[in-house]
Design a protein around this motif. Structure first.
Motif, short mmCIF file in Angstrom:
data_model
loop_
_atom_site.label_atom_id
_atom_site.label_comp_id
_atom_site.label_asym_id
_atom_site.label_seq_id
_atom_site.Cartn_x
_atom_site.Cartn_y
_atom_site.Cartn_z
N LEU A 64 -31.63 -14.57 -20.00
CA LEU A 64 -31.97 -13.25 -19.47
C LEU A 64 -31.20 -12.15 -20.22
CD1 LEU A 64 -32.14 -13.70 -15.59
CD2 LEU A 64 -34.02 -13.39 -17.19
N LYS A 65 -29.93 -12.42 -20.51
CA LYS A 65 -29.13 -11.43 -21.23
C LYS A 65 -29.62 -11.28 -22.67
CE LYS A 65 -24.49 -10.60 -22.98
NZ LYS A 65 -24.84 -10.84 -24.40
N THR A 66 -29.96 -12.41 -23.29
CA THR A 66 -30.33 -12.37 -24.70
C THR A 66 -31.75 -11.86 -24.91
OG1 THR A 66 -28.86 -14.24 -25.11
CG2 THR A 66 -30.48 -13.73 -26.82
N HIS A 67 -32.67 -12.31 -24.04
CA HIS A 67 -34.08 -11.99 -24.26
C HIS A 67 -34.73 -11.22 -23.11
CE1 HIS A 67 -33.75 -14.81 -27.56
NE2 HIS A 67 -33.37 -15.77 -26.73
N GLY A 68 -34.07 -11.18 -21.94
CA GLY A 68 -34.70 -10.61 -20.76
C GLY A 68 -34.33 -9.17 -20.45
N ARG A 69 -33.68 -8.48 -21.40
CA ARG A 69 -33.37 -7.05 -21.28
C ARG A 69 -32.31 -6.76 -20.21
NH1 ARG A 69 -37.18 -3.88 -19.59
NH2 ARG A 69 -38.57 -5.49 -18.78
N TRP A 70 -31.56 -7.80 -19.77
CA TRP A 70 -30.38 -7.56 -18.94
C TRP A 70 -29.20 -7.26 -19.86
CZ3 TRP A 70 -29.53 -7.72 -13.58
CH2 TRP A 70 -30.66 -8.06 -12.81
N GLU A 71 -28.32 -6.36 -19.44
CA GLU A 71 -27.17 -5.98 -20.25
C GLU A 71 -25.87 -6.16 -19.48
OE1 GLU A 71 -27.45 -2.06 -21.84
OE2 GLU A 71 -29.60 -2.22 -22.30
N ILE A 72 -24.83 -6.54 -20.21
CA ILE A 72 -23.47 -6.59 -19.65
C ILE A 72 -22.67 -5.47 -20.28
CG2 ILE A 72 -21.33 -7.90 -19.44
CD1 ILE A 72 -22.88 -10.44 -19.44
N THR A 73 -22.00 -4.69 -19.45
CA THR A 73 -21.11 -3.65 -19.95
C THR A 73 -19.75 -3.79 -19.26
OG1 THR A 73 -21.75 -2.04 -18.24
CG2 THR A 73 -23.05 -2.07 -20.29
#
Length: 546
Positions: free
Chosen positions: A488-497
C-alpha cells in the motif's frame, strides 16, 4: 463552537424536517450554524459536524446523509463520526444501568414465616434488579452483572473514562479494557472484601441489636478507607492509560493497561502472577473433519520458548514434511504441527543411523535438539539477578529452561530508553545486519500501519524514504510493515511522514486523511533500567525466515 442552545433547537427542528417537512421556519432556525443541513452536499455536512461533540444534533445531521451514496472518502469520515456518536449513545446506557441497579451493590432482606415450626427466618438476596435487567434485555446473568459493575465504576472512580466515552474519544471496547484492568488491582480486592464485611456486619446488627455497633463502625471506616485507596489508584491509572486509548486501538490500550497496573500495584504483581499460574492448563477442543485444537495456557516465557523451538524445528526435513522439497504444497502451519509432535514424541530412528543403536528398529524415537532465540524485553540486569532463582519475576522457571540439555537458548537483551522505547538489541552500532532488523521488529512489535497487529517478526523492513532516493538505513527511516501495507505504501498511494527513531510516524491516506501511529513502550517507563545494555559483539543465529 457551542451548540447547547442551538443544538436542541436545531436538532429538534432538523429531525422533524428530515422526514421531508423542510420549511422556512426550519431554515431560519439553522441560519446561525454556518451551513444548511437541507441543501448542502454530504461533504459539507460532514465537514461541519466532524469536530463537534457527539449528541442528538450530530446524529440528526448524519440521518440526513445517505451513507450508501457517499464517496469513499466521505464514507470513511461518516464512519468516524458514526463511531463517536455510537460511543456517546453507549454512555447513555451506562447511566440507565446505574439508575436501574443502583449506584452500590444491593442486598434485599426478606422475613419468611415457616408454617411448620411457626418461626421466622431471614432471606438475603444480592442484586435483585439484575434479573429484571437480564430478562428485559435478554442478557445472561454473568453478562448483566459485568455490565452493572462496569456502569457503577463509570459513575464513580472511572468518571473520566465515562466522560471520554460520552465525547466519542474512546469506544465501549476501550472502556471494557479499562474497567477489567482496574478490577485486577489489590485495592479493588480490598474494597470488595470491605463491602462483604459491611454486609455481614449489618446482618449481625439486625439480629443481635446494638451489641455489634462498635464492630460495625470499624467496618464502615475500613470501607471508607478501601474506597479511597481504590479511587486513588483509578485516578492514577486513567491518567496513564486514557491518552493511549484516545489515539490507539484495544490491543495497544490493553498492553498499556497491563504495564501500568504492574507499576501502580507493584506489590500485587506477585499475587497476580501466582493467581494466573494457578490457571495454567492444556486442553483439547474438537473441531470438524478429524481436526482438534490443542490449547495451552502457559506463562509467557515458556509459551514463547515452545513456539521458538517449534519454529527452529520446522527446518528439519526429517520431521516437517514426508515429501521432497517442492513436490507438495505443505504450508508453514502444517510444518509447525509436525514439529510440535516431533518435539514431544521424538522422530523415528532409522536402522543404520550413525551414532544410534536402536533395539527395536525404526519404531524407536530420537529426541529433537533445537537452537532457539528468545527476545527478553526486560532490563537485562533484572534477568541476571533472577536467573539463578527457581522462579523469577518473568513468571516461569527460567533456570530449568536454561538447563535443559536438548535446548540451546540465546537470550538477547534489549536496551531501553528513558521513555521505555527500544534503543538497541545486542549491539550499540547501527548497520545493515540481522541485529538492526531485530532492533526494528522489537521496537515496533507489530506492523506500523494504524490498526494492524501483524507480528513485526513476520513483516518486511521498509525504508520510509526509499533507499534509491537517498533514504538512509537508520532507525528513524526504518519500520516494520506487513506485505500488504508495504505494498500500500509503495504502490497504493499511502504516505508515511514524520518517522521518528522511537517508531512514531504519521500516515496520509490517498484521500488525504491523517493517522498517527505510536508504538507502545516495551516496559513501563517508571521501571525502566537504562543501564540494561549488552556490550557483547557476538550474535546468536538468525531466526528461520518465515
Amino acid at each position: 463552537m457551542e451548540f447547547d442552545g442551538a443544538s436542541g433547537n436545531a436538532s429538534g427542528n432538523a429531525s422533524g424536517n428530515a422526514s421531508g417537512n423542510a420549511s422556512g421556519n426550519a431554515a431560519g432556525n439553522v441560519a446561525g450554524l454556518g451551513f444548511d443541513p437541507f441543501t448542502d452536499s454530504p461533504s459539507v455536512l460532514l465537514d461541519h459536524v466532524c469536530d463537534l461533540a457527539p449528541g442528538l444534533f450530530v446524529a440528526s445531521v448524519l440521518e440526513m446523509v445517505d451513507p450508501a451514496a457517499l464517496s469513499p472518502r466521505d464514507a470513511v469520515r461518516y464512519l468516524q463520526i458514526h463511531e463517536r456518536v455510537a460511543s456517546w449513545w453507549a454512555s447513555r446506557a451506562n447511566l440507565a444501568l446505574v439508575a436501574a441497579a443502583g449506584l452500590t451493590p444491593t442486598v434485599e432482606e426478606f422475613i419468611l414465616l415457616d408454617r411448620l415450626t411457626d418461626s421466622e427466618r431471614e432471606i438475603r438476596i444480592r442484586e435483585l434488579p439484575r434479573d429484571e435487567i437480564a430478562a428485559a434485555l435478554r442478557w445472561g446473568p454473568v453478562t448483566t452483572q459485568a455490565r452493572i459493575d462496569q456502569a457503577r465504576l463509570l459513575a464513580g472512580p472511572l468518571a473520566p473514562t465515562q466522560k471520554a466515552l460520552a465525547l466519542g474519544e474512546i469506544t465501549p471496547g476501550h472502556v471494557r479494557v479499562v474497567s477489567e484492568s482496574v478490577e485486577r488491582l489489590s485495592s479493588w480486592e480490598a474494597l470488595e472484601n470491605a463491602i462483604i464485611a459491611g454486609e455481614r456486619a449489618e446482618g449481625l446488627e439486625g439480629i443481635e441489636g446494638e451489641s455489634t455497633g462498635e464492630n460495625a463502625q470499624d467496618v464502615a471506616l475500613a470501607l471508607i478507607a478501601a474506597q479511597s485507596a481504590f479511587n486513588t489508584d483509578c485516578g492514577v491509572f486513567q491518567g496513564k492509560v486514557l491518552p493511549t486509548a484516545r489515539r490507539q486501538g484495544y490491543s495497544a490500550t490493553k498492553s498499556k493497561a497491563n504495564r501500568e497496573i504492574s507499576v501502580i500495584d507493584a506489590a500485587g504483581q506477585a499475587r497476580r502472577r501466582e493467581a494466573a499460574r494457578r490457571h495454567r492448563d492444556v486442553y483439547v477442543t474438537p473441531d470438524t473433519d478429524g481436526i482438534s485444537t490443542l490449547i495451552a495456557r502457559l506463562d509467557s516465557i515458556t509459551a514463547n520458548a515452545i513456539m521458538a523451538a517449534i519454529n527452529a524445528a520446522v527446518t528439519n526435513p526429517a520431521i516437517t514434511s514426508p515429501c521432497e522439497a517442492g513436490s507438495c504444497d505443505e504450508k508453514i502451519g502444517e510444518r509447525r504441527g509436525h514439529a510440535l509432535a516431533a518435539l514431544i514424541f521424538g522422530t523415528p530412528i532409522l536402522p543404520g543411523t550413525p551414532g544410534t543403536n536402536p533395539p527395536s528398529g525404526a519404531t524407536d524415537l530420537m529426541p529433537i535438539v533445537v537452537n532457539m532465540t528468545l527476545d527478553l524485553t526486560v532490563p537485562i540486569t533484572e534477568l541476571q539477578a533472577q536467573a539463578s532463582a527457581s522462579t523469577n519475576s518473568l513468571g516461569c522457571d527460567f533456570a530449568q529452561l536454561l538447563s535443559d540439555p536438548a535446548v540451546r537458548v540465546f537470550a538477547r537483551p534489549v536496551a531501553i530508553s528513558d521513555t521505555g522505547h527500544v534503543l538497541d538489541v545486542g549491539r550499540r552500532r547501527y548497520q545493515i545486519t540481522g541485529v538492526l532488523r531485530r532492533l526494528i521488529t522489537t521496537r515496533d512489535g507489530v506492523c506500523r500501519f494504524p490498526g494492524c497487529h501483524r507480528n513485526a517478526t513476520k513483516c518486511q523492513i521498509d525504508h520510509v524514504q526509499p533507499w534509491d532516493e537517498g533514504g538512509g538505513s537508520d532507525v528513524g527511516n526504518l519500520g516494520a510493515l506487513c506485505v500488504r501495507h508495504h505494498q500500500l505504501k509503495t504502490h497504493g498511494r499511502w504516505e508515511i511522514t514524520d518517522s521518528k527513531p522511537d517508531g512514531t510516524c504519521t500516515w496520509i491516506s490517498p484521500d488525504g486523511l491523517i493517522y498517527r501511529h505510536h508504538p507502545p513502550p516495551l516496559v513501563a517507563t517508571d521501571t525502566v533500567n537504562t543501564n540494561a545494555v549488552n556490550t557483547s559483539t557476538t550474535d546468536p543465529p538468525d531466526e528461520p525466515k518465515f
